[in-house]
Design a protein around this motif. Structure first.
Motif: not given
Length: 479
Positions: A375-391
């Motif tokens: 949920a707080n991975n700093p290594n990827y773009s804002w777009g990728t956080r769409f996939f990880l947001r539910m964490f």
């Protein structure tokens, strides 16, 4: 044991008769509709059981399980496996130079040991992005293709259709990465996972090597079965508005700036109004995910498909999640979005991108895409956080951990049982392919060995299970 039907009686009769005869140098050859093939010596046989719908062959050295309904035939003899061969001749034997324009062709399939042969007319063009653009004889070798028959044909046991994909798998020294992902999708229960078929190809009477043949991702009863009002999209930078501005079927999403390409509806069916409707609906989904309230997201998104999708991307270390590329979704009759089908994994498995043009180097590390706190991975773009947001959501994290721990135990054994048989099928074809398209390491001298690369793939994935288990069970709980 269930009551025997005619198939079971037939199997048992032949099996018991041959065992009683003690025939030496005889094999049991098992063929199924989904491409499974295996043979073992009859004199090494132990037992055959039919339990419910499962046919179980036990022999000295192993066990074979096959669903009774999937069995195409069981033969006894010394038959060696013959790989399928597809002969394609373009009109006037012209070279295939475009991935946008089809050209007429004639196709003739020799189905080999298992599958039906056929002959038909159709069209062919190139396909792919980097796999097409970099194939100039200096970077990648044989090219991938898209074939469209004039009439529907059954292709290597797969259900009748016009549209088929020929994957070259040039970068993948094991030739099994995409096959693994497809089988992983089936293992996890993705409803539209592509099948794995392998076929040697002659193009305009010249041997063009070994290909993996699979279904085109499209709307169809036997492909991605969405209703007329449904949708199929790909989150893909190459097909998005920046790289493909003139296609008329793409847009940027409103919150995460994802490059969205609409695959269905297509052509004249994708009116301006339909495109705008899909855009607005996807923006609604993004907003729900961004707020990460489980109950609200679950009304519009199949959360299980998201969990399984994320397991697949992490297990294969598919860094193209970050671009993103080839990340498919579809909307069903209940207006619910799902992740899948799975597609394109030869850039995963810790591929060495510094060697992307000339190399085939994988498996160097066990780096985690999502890190220790997705949920707080700093290594990827804002777009990728769409996939990880539910964490960020506690219930989602709990279900993710539960799902992983329930599927990890038999994952490798189950999938590689099938892949081992695929590998056995194409072993001789791989040798011929290597002669036609020799693949070298960076030194330009040492050839890549398919067998050793396949062994590396197995070893890396086995270690991956352990690494992921430790990481996932330590994920922050969310809130």
């Amino acid at each position: 044991m269930s009551k025997f039907n005619l198939m079971e009686k037939y199997i048992l009769f032949l099996f018991c008769w041959l065992v009683s005869m003690s025939v030496n140098a005889q094999n049991v050859n098992i063929y199924t509709d989904n491409g499974f093939f295996h043979k073992f010596p009859i004199d090494k046989s132990d037992t055959l059981h039919v339990i419910d719908s499962l046919v179980i062959f036990k022999y000295n050295g192993g066990e074979i399980n096959a669903e009774q309904n999937d069995i195409d035939s069981i033969t006894f003899g010394t038959v060696d496996f013959k790989n399928a061969v597809l002969y394609i001749n373009t009109e006037e034997e012209k070279q295939i130079t475009s991935r946008d324009t089809f050209m007429n062709c004639h196709c003739k399939m020799d189905g080999g040991t298992i599958f039906k042969s056929f002959e038909c007319y159709g069209k062919i063009r190139g396909r792919g992005n980097s796999t097409w653009l970099w194939t100039d004889g200096l970077i990648y070798g044989r090219r991938p293709y898209r074939v469209k028959f004039n009439n529907k044909n059954e292709m290597l046991g797969m259900k009748k259709n016009k549209d088929w994909v020929l994957l070259a798998n040039w970068r993948d020294g094991s030739f099994m990465m995409n096959a693994f992902a497809n089988e992983l999708g089936r293992y996890l229960g993705f409803p539209f996972s592509c099948h794995n078929r392998f076929c040697e190809v002659y193009l305009n009477n010249e041997y063009n090597g070994l290909y993996q043949i699979c279904e085109q991702i499209e709307r169809d009863d036997d492909r991605v079965d969405v209703p007329i009002e449904g949708a199929i999209i790909s989150l893909d930078v190459d097909d998005g508005p920046e790289s493909s501005p003139n296609t008329g079927n793409n847009f940027w999403s409103s919150i995460y700036s994802l490059p969205v390409s609409v695959k269905y509806p297509k052509d004249d069916e994708l009116t301006t109004a339909r495109l705008e409707e899909i855009k607005q609906d996807f923006n609604v989904l993004e907003s729900l995910v961004n707020n990460h309230v489980y109950e609200n997201v679950a009304k519009r998104l199949d959360i299980k498909s998201l969990i399984d999708f994320l397991i697949v991307q992490e297990l294969t270390c598919n860094v193209e999640l970050d671009a993103p590329r080839s990340m498919y979704m579809y909307r069903d009759s209940l207006n619910v979005w799902h992740f899948g089908p799975l597609w394109d994994f030869d850039a995963g498995f810790d591929f060495d991108w510094s060697d992307m043009y000339t190399g085939h180097t994988y498996y160097a590390s066990q780096k985690l895409l999502y890190g220790k706190d997705p949920a707080n991975n700093p290594n990827y773009s804002w777009g990728t956080r769409f996939f990880l947001r539910m964490f960020k959501n506690k219930q989602f994290v709990t279900e993710y951990k539960k799902r992983w721990n329930s599927v990890k135990g038999n994952l490798i054994t189950s999938i590689f049982t099938r892949l081992d048989n695929y590998k056995a099928q194409i072993n001789n074809a791989q040798s011929r392919n290597q002669q036609r398209w020799p693949i070298y390491w960076r030194d330009g001298v040492t050839k890549i060995n398919y067998d050793s690369e396949y062994t590396k793939l197995k070893k890396w994935l086995t270690s991956r299970i352990t690494v992921m288990t430790s990481a996932i069970n330590s994920y922050p709980a969310g809130y």
